[in-house]
Design a protein around this motif. Structure first.
Motif, PDB file in Angstrom:
ATOM      1  N   CYS A  65     -43.590-112.168  24.994  1.00 23.81           N
ATOM      2  CA  CYS A  65     -43.950-111.199  23.952  1.00 23.81           C
ATOM      3  C   CYS A  65     -42.761-110.318  23.608  1.00 23.81           C
ATOM      4  O   CYS A  65     -42.194-109.655  24.482  1.00 23.81           O
ATOM      5  CB  CYS A  65     -45.115-110.335  24.422  1.00 23.81           C
ATOM      6  SG  CYS A  65     -45.763-109.220  23.151  1.00 23.81           S
ATOM      7  N   HIS A  67     -42.819-107.610  22.100  1.00 21.76           N
ATOM      8  CA  HIS A  67     -43.101-106.178  22.219  1.00 21.76           C
ATOM      9  C   HIS A  67     -42.270-105.551  23.337  1.00 21.76           C
ATOM     10  O   HIS A  67     -41.994-104.351  23.302  1.00 21.76           O
ATOM     11  CB  HIS A  67     -44.584-105.942  22.497  1.00 21.76           C
ATOM     12  CG  HIS A  67     -45.465-106.089  21.296  1.00 21.76           C
ATOM     13  ND1 HIS A  67     -44.991-106.087  20.000  1.00 21.76           N
ATOM     14  CD2 HIS A  67     -46.823-106.228  21.191  1.00 21.76           C
ATOM     15  CE1 HIS A  67     -45.991-106.225  19.158  1.00 21.76           C
ATOM     16  NE2 HIS A  67     -47.119-106.306  19.844  1.00 21.76           N
ATOM     17  N   GLN A 127     -47.924-110.133  17.775  1.00 17.39           N
ATOM     18  CA  GLN A 127     -46.527-109.786  17.968  1.00 17.39           C
ATOM     19  C   GLN A 127     -45.710-110.323  16.799  1.00 17.39           C
ATOM     20  O   GLN A 127     -46.222-111.006  15.908  1.00 17.39           O
ATOM     21  CB  GLN A 127     -46.021-110.354  19.286  1.00 17.39           C
ATOM     22  CG  GLN A 127     -46.083-111.879  19.369  1.00 17.39           C
ATOM     23  CD  GLN A 127     -45.481-112.400  20.669  1.00 17.39           C
ATOM     24  OE1 GLN A 127     -44.270-112.405  20.831  1.00 17.39           O
ATOM     25  NE2 GLN A 127     -46.343-112.845  21.583  1.00 17.39           N
ATOM     26  N   THR A 196     -42.615-102.574  19.917  1.00 14.06           N
ATOM     27  CA  THR A 196     -43.919-102.374  19.289  1.00 14.06           C
ATOM     28  C   THR A 196     -43.823-101.449  18.083  1.00 14.06           C
ATOM     29  O   THR A 196     -42.902-100.646  17.966  1.00 14.06           O
ATOM     30  CB  THR A 196     -44.908-101.745  20.287  1.00 14.06           C
ATOM     31  OG1 THR A 196     -44.450-100.418  20.617  1.00 14.06           O
ATOM     32  CG2 THR A 196     -45.026-102.571  21.556  1.00 14.06           C
TER      33      THR A 196
END
Length: 342
Positions: A65, A67, A127, A196
């Motif tokens: 991910c 993020h 994402q 994020t």
């Protein structure tokens, strides 16, 4: 390649050297990120009975991910693919490019009885990679076709792209949408969740969803000890969540599983070295903060939620849309519930 549940998976074949990998590449618009495109054999994963998760089935179109949340409990799962659980988890993203077609086939199987499916419970299905691969519209369409109930937990504002699909799904079945916002401190956000959208943008997304009839709860996670847990910080966060129109708020104190623990503590040593001894003491007995600490944070957040006119969510409360969930008795954090509002 067989894809087991990422939350509790014990072993899995290494990613590289298998026929499932279709291509691996870098792309200029996602500088620093490598995508590994694979063709999954299955998509709907059964959560092991010993799991703390309050759901039985999950769908995860991605592994890894961007993020880059330093506390992410899913980091350990990258090691099952012989990938690094630190920078590698943030930048080596596995994409199940055939996810919608596989899900459609599995939902049509005679053995499938339409159980609730949770998404975003391991890595975020909204994402940055989703902006490129657009897997979620196909996944949502497959669920809509079968009127299959589902829930989504995300930090991604990209979910608004699929607003009409969510509305269509909510008209046919029980659907839950939850945004993860653990704090509103911009400086903490920039270092601990660098990939994020900002907490402010996430709360704007909550507001937009609720304005369009899609009830959205907030998982206030993680509450980070000594950095985001003061009474003033908790109040600011709950007040912002309430102002965004969230239907519920459920706190979850930071937990540090193997893989995530090492990465988070390395971050802590770099950014807040004075706190290291306090963390070693607080998490001396394992991945979870002591029960007394969890209960204190939960009580404070619930009291603030009541003050601001929103309630805690019990298990399953956020699934039904667009009806706002009721506010049952506060859950016992000692039970170790991971994602109570799903």
């Amino acid at each position: 390649m067989r894809w087991e549940t990422l939350a509790e998976e014990k072993a899995a074949p290494a990613l590289f050297g298998t026929a499932s990998v279709t291509r691996t590449f870098d792309t200029p618009e996602f500088r620093g990120i490598t995508f590994h495109e694979v063709r999954a054999r299955s998509l709907v994963n059964r959560v092991p009975g010993a799991s703390r998760m309050p759901f039985e089935w999950t769908v995860n179109p991605y592994r890894g991910c961007s993020h880059a949340c330093v506390y992410c409990f899913a980091r350990k799962t990258h090691s099952y693919l012989d990938l690094d659980t630190g920078i590698g988890f943030d930048s080596q993203i596995v994409v199940k490019v055939n996810a919608p077609e596989v899900l459609r086939r599995e939902l049509a199987a005679g053995s499938w009885t339409g159980e609730h499916i949770a998404m975003g419970t391991n890595v975020d299905c909204y994402q940055r990679a989703e902006g490129r691969y657009r897997l979620m519209p196909g996944i949502l369409s497959a669920l809509i076709e079968r009127s299959n109930p589902f829930s989504i937990l995300t930090k991604g504002t990209l979910i608004l792209r699929d607003l009409e699909l969510l509305r269509a799904a909510a008209a046919r079945s029980d659907v839950g949408v939850s945004m993860s916002v653990g704090f509103t401190d911009p400086e903490l956000w920039r270092t601990v969740e660098p990939g994020t959208p900002s907490p402010e943008r996430r709360l704007d997304t909550v507001r937009t969803l609720t304005d369009h009839g899609i009830a959205c709860g907030v998982l206030m996670a993680p509450v980070i000890p000594y950095l985001g847990d003061s009474p003033e910080q908790l109040r600011r966060t709950v007040a912002a969540i309430a102002a965004a129109g969230a239907t519920s708020v459920t706190p979850l104190v930071l937990h540090l599983r193997p893989g995530a623990r090492e990465w988070f503590l390395a971050w802590l040593d770099q950014h807040h070295p004075r706190l290291r001894r306090r963390y070693d003491a607080l998490y001396a007995n394992g991945a979870y903060a002591p029960t007394w600490y969890q209960r204190r944070v939960t009580r404070q957040v619930h009291e603030l939620a009541t003050e601001y006119g929103i309630g805690p969510a019990g298990p399953g409360a956020a699934r039904a849309l667009p009806r706002p969930p009721a506010a049952p008795a506060p859950p016992d954090p000692a039970a170790g519930t991971q994602l109570a509002l799903l």
